[in-house]
Design a protein around this motif. Structure first.
Motif, PDB file in Angstrom:
ATOM      1  N   THR A  90      74.004 -13.421  43.952  1.00 17.91           N
ATOM      2  CA  THR A  90      73.030 -14.242  43.439  1.00 17.91           C
ATOM      3  C   THR A  90      71.819 -15.054  44.348  1.00 17.91           C
ATOM      4  O   THR A  90      71.147 -16.229  44.043  1.00 17.91           O
ATOM      5  CB  THR A  90      73.483 -15.714  42.256  1.00 17.91           C
ATOM      6  OG1 THR A  90      74.818 -16.644  43.306  1.00 17.91           O
ATOM      7  CG2 THR A  90      74.556 -15.062  41.514  1.00 17.91           C
ATOM      8  N   THR A  91      72.912 -16.235  45.251  1.00 22.23           N
ATOM      9  CA  THR A  91      72.254 -16.575  46.253  1.00 22.23           C
ATOM     10  C   THR A  91      71.255 -15.901  47.066  1.00 22.23           C
ATOM     11  O   THR A  91      69.826 -16.630  47.205  1.00 22.23           O
ATOM     12  CB  THR A  91      72.872 -16.789  47.847  1.00 22.23           C
ATOM     13  OG1 THR A  91      74.617 -18.058  47.431  1.00 22.23           O
ATOM     14  CG2 THR A  91      72.099 -18.338  49.055  1.00 22.23           C
ATOM     15  N   THR A  92      71.462 -15.053  47.300  1.00 19.81           N
ATOM     16  CA  THR A  92      70.555 -13.722  48.023  1.00 19.81           C
ATOM     17  C   THR A  92      69.193 -13.364  46.637  1.00 19.81           C
ATOM     18  O   THR A  92      67.900 -13.681  47.874  1.00 19.81           O
ATOM     19  CB  THR A  92      71.431 -12.528  48.181  1.00 19.81           C
ATOM     20  OG1 THR A  92      72.392 -12.618  49.472  1.00 19.81           O
ATOM     21  CG2 THR A  92      70.296 -11.204  49.204  1.00 19.81           C
ATOM     22  N   LEU A  93      69.705 -13.120  45.459  1.00 21.69           N
ATOM     23  CA  LEU A  93      68.446 -12.958  45.175  1.00 21.69           C
ATOM     24  C   LEU A  93      67.914 -14.596  44.366  1.00 21.69           C
ATOM     25  O   LEU A  93      66.506 -14.604  44.461  1.00 21.69           O
ATOM     26  CB  LEU A  93      69.019 -12.087  43.514  1.00 21.69           C
ATOM     27  CG  LEU A  93      67.923 -12.943  42.443  1.00 21.69           C
ATOM     28  CD1 LEU A  93      67.233 -11.522  43.184  1.00 21.69           C
ATOM     29  CD2 LEU A  93      68.887 -12.696  40.771  1.00 21.69           C
ATOM     30  N   CYS A  94      68.021 -15.881  44.744  1.00 18.96           N
ATOM     31  CA  CYS A  94      67.522 -16.407  44.681  1.00 18.96           C
ATOM     32  C   CYS A  94      67.006 -16.860  45.938  1.00 18.96           C
ATOM     33  O   CYS A  94      65.653 -17.033  45.413  1.00 18.96           O
ATOM     34  CB  CYS A  94      68.727 -17.941  44.644  1.00 18.96           C
ATOM     35  SG  CYS A  94      69.668 -18.547  42.763  1.00 18.96           S
ATOM     36  N   GLU A  95      67.124 -17.178  47.292  1.00 16.72           N
ATOM     37  CA  GLU A  95      66.118 -16.867  47.892  1.00 16.72           C
ATOM     38  C   GLU A  95      65.449 -16.071  48.004  1.00 16.72           C
ATOM     39  O   GLU A  95      63.990 -16.313  48.384  1.00 16.72           O
ATOM     40  CB  GLU A  95      67.204 -16.592  49.245  1.00 16.72           C
ATOM     41  CG  GLU A  95      68.455 -17.400  49.356  1.00 16.72           C
ATOM     42  CD  GLU A  95      69.169 -17.260  50.775  1.00 16.72           C
ATOM     43  OE1 GLU A  95      69.092 -15.713  51.558  1.00 16.72           O
ATOM     44  OE2 GLU A  95      70.114 -18.273  51.063  1.00 16.72           O
ATOM     45  N   GLU A  96      65.556 -14.404  47.796  1.00 18.14           N
ATOM     46  CA  GLU A  96      63.793 -14.014  47.406  1.00 18.14           C
ATOM     47  C   GLU A  96      62.868 -14.109  46.500  1.00 18.14           C
ATOM     48  O   GLU A  96      62.521 -14.295  46.570  1.00 18.14           O
ATOM     49  CB  GLU A  96      65.155 -12.278  47.511  1.00 18.14           C
ATOM     50  CG  GLU A  96      65.313 -11.657  48.176  1.00 18.14           C
ATOM     51  CD  GLU A  96      66.108 -10.006  47.880  1.00 18.14           C
ATOM     52  OE1 GLU A  96      66.152  -9.960  46.967  1.00 18.14           O
ATOM     53  OE2 GLU A  96      66.676  -9.846  48.939  1.00 18.14           O
ATOM     54  N   LEU A  97      63.752 -14.240  45.265  1.00 14.96           N
ATOM     55  CA  LEU A  97      62.447 -15.201  44.812  1.00 14.96           C
ATOM     56  C   LEU A  97      62.193 -16.408  44.837  1.00 14.96           C
ATOM     57  O   LEU A  97      60.217 -16.924  44.864  1.00 14.96           O
ATOM     58  CB  LEU A  97      63.104 -15.300  42.656  1.00 14.96           C
ATOM     59  CG  LEU A  97      64.095 -14.088  42.359  1.00 14.96           C
ATOM     60  CD1 LEU A  97      64.804 -14.627  41.714  1.00 14.96           C
ATOM     61  CD2 LEU A  97      63.104 -13.500  41.643  1.00 14.96           C
ATOM     62  N   GLN A  98      62.443 -17.237  45.609  1.00 13.32           N
ATOM     63  CA  GLN A  98      62.465 -18.550  46.672  1.00 13.32           C
ATOM     64  C   GLN A  98      60.809 -18.167  47.157  1.00 13.32           C
ATOM     65  O   GLN A  98      59.700 -18.541  47.295  1.00 13.32           O
ATOM     66  CB  GLN A  98      62.970 -19.444  46.823  1.00 13.32           C
ATOM     67  CG  GLN A  98      62.311 -20.629  47.321  1.00 13.32           C
ATOM     68  CD  GLN A  98      63.428 -21.219  47.739  1.00 13.32           C
ATOM     69  OE1 GLN A  98      64.807 -21.152  48.335  1.00 13.32           O
ATOM     70  NE2 GLN A  98      63.330 -22.590  48.351  1.00 13.32           N
ATOM     71  N   ARG A  99      60.921 -16.546  47.791  1.00 10.71           N
ATOM     72  CA  ARG A  99      59.854 -16.742  48.908  1.00 10.71           C
ATOM     73  C   ARG A  99      59.080 -15.974  48.041  1.00 10.71           C
ATOM     74  O   ARG A  99      57.117 -15.993  48.655  1.00 10.71           O
ATOM     75  CB  ARG A  99      60.356 -14.953  49.807  1.00 10.71           C
ATOM     76  CG  ARG A  99      61.113 -15.875  50.886  1.00 10.71           C
ATOM     77  CD  ARG A  99      61.600 -14.592  51.838  1.00 10.71           C
ATOM     78  NE  ARG A  99      62.562 -13.613  51.873  1.00 10.71           N
ATOM     79  CZ  ARG A  99      63.968 -14.062  51.768  1.00 10.71           C
ATOM     80  NH1 ARG A  99      64.841 -14.292  52.352  1.00 10.71           N
ATOM     81  NH2 ARG A  99      64.140 -13.141  51.138  1.00 10.71           N
ATOM     82  N   LEU A 100      59.696 -15.263  46.566  1.00 10.12           N
ATOM     83  CA  LEU A 100      57.752 -14.911  46.004  1.00 10.12           C
ATOM     84  C   LEU A 100      57.260 -15.641  44.942  1.00 10.12           C
ATOM     85  O   LEU A 100      56.140 -16.255  44.396  1.00 10.12           O
ATOM     86  CB  LEU A 100      58.771 -14.060  44.654  1.00 10.12           C
ATOM     87  CG  LEU A 100      59.364 -12.707  45.678  1.00 10.12           C
ATOM     88  CD1 LEU A 100      59.544 -11.581  44.249  1.00 10.12           C
ATOM     89  CD2 LEU A 100      57.866 -11.845  45.855  1.00 10.12           C
ATOM     90  N   GLY A 101      57.818 -17.378  45.186  1.00 11.54           N
ATOM     91  CA  GLY A 101      57.604 -18.536  44.641  1.00 11.54           C
ATOM     92  C   GLY A 101      57.567 -18.107  42.796  1.00 11.54           C
ATOM     93  O   GLY A 101      57.104 -19.295  42.123  1.00 11.54           O
TER      94      GLY A 101
END
Length: 201
Positions: free
Chosen positions: A45-56
């Motif tokens: 979940t942390t990895t996914l949220c970080e990836e989504l954050q980079r995409l805005g």
């Protein structure tokens, strides 16, 4: 992920407005569910949220406030709602969001499984048969342009006006019969019947 669910806002308002498990935005919500040990789930979940954050993209990682069984029940509520889905779409998973956006623009409530490319939909109440037929026909055209399929499951508004499904591509029946002979040479299994028809639901 064990589930990647994408719902538009009409579907959320229709079925999930009282759920403690779902936090939806103005366009709907995407739910990515994981299973595993606490450490595994936290990393995923942390990895996914970080990836989504980079995409805005806004996202939230939180434990399910109720029992996991309640979450699964919520995610299946659209299909099991008191008013059953009127149609089902099947497309490549990479095209499901495209179909979801098109269906939303046409006014449909849609619950989709992004991992499988399967979606369920209902039309808004109060449409005339002509209007409903036009909207479903347009969505079917869009789905078929993705090499997908839309099957009409029925509904009182369009009874007798919409075909159950699209015509099969040339040679489909021949391929199915060849597969049947290969997998069941002794003819033990039910021979089946064609669900592809241009007749009434």
């Amino acid at each position: 992920p064990v589930a990647v669910e994408v719902w538009n806002r009409p579907a959320v308002d229709e079925c999930l407005s009282g759920s403690q498990n779902v936090v939806a935005g103005p366009e709907g919500f995407v739910c990515v569910a994981y299973e595993g040990s606490d450490r595994e789930v936290q990393w995923q979940t942390t990895t996914l949220c970080e990836e989504l954050q980079r995409l805005g993209v806004e996202s939230e990682s939180r434990p399910c406030p109720e029992a996991p069984e309640t979450l699964w029940a919520d995610l299946n509520r659209f299909q099991n709602h008191i008013s059953p889905p009127q149609f089902k779409v099947s497309v490549r998973p990479s095209r499901i969001v495209e179909v979801l956006v098109a269906g939303t623009q046409l006014g449909f409530s849609l619950s989709t499984h992004a991992g499988s490319g399967i979606g369920w939909g209902r039309a808004p109440e109060g449409l005339s048969s002509a209007d409903l037929t036009a909207r479903v026909s347009e969505l079917r055209r869009i789905v078929e342009n993705t090499n997908g399929h839309l099957r009409w499951l029925g509904g009182p508004t369009a009874s007798g006006e919409l075909p159950a499904s699209s015509p099969s591509p040339p040679g489909t029946e021949l391929v199915l019969h060849k597969l049947k002979r290969q997998l069941d040479p002794k003819g033990i299994l039910f021979s089946g019947c064609s669900a592809i028809s241009s007749g009434n639901p």
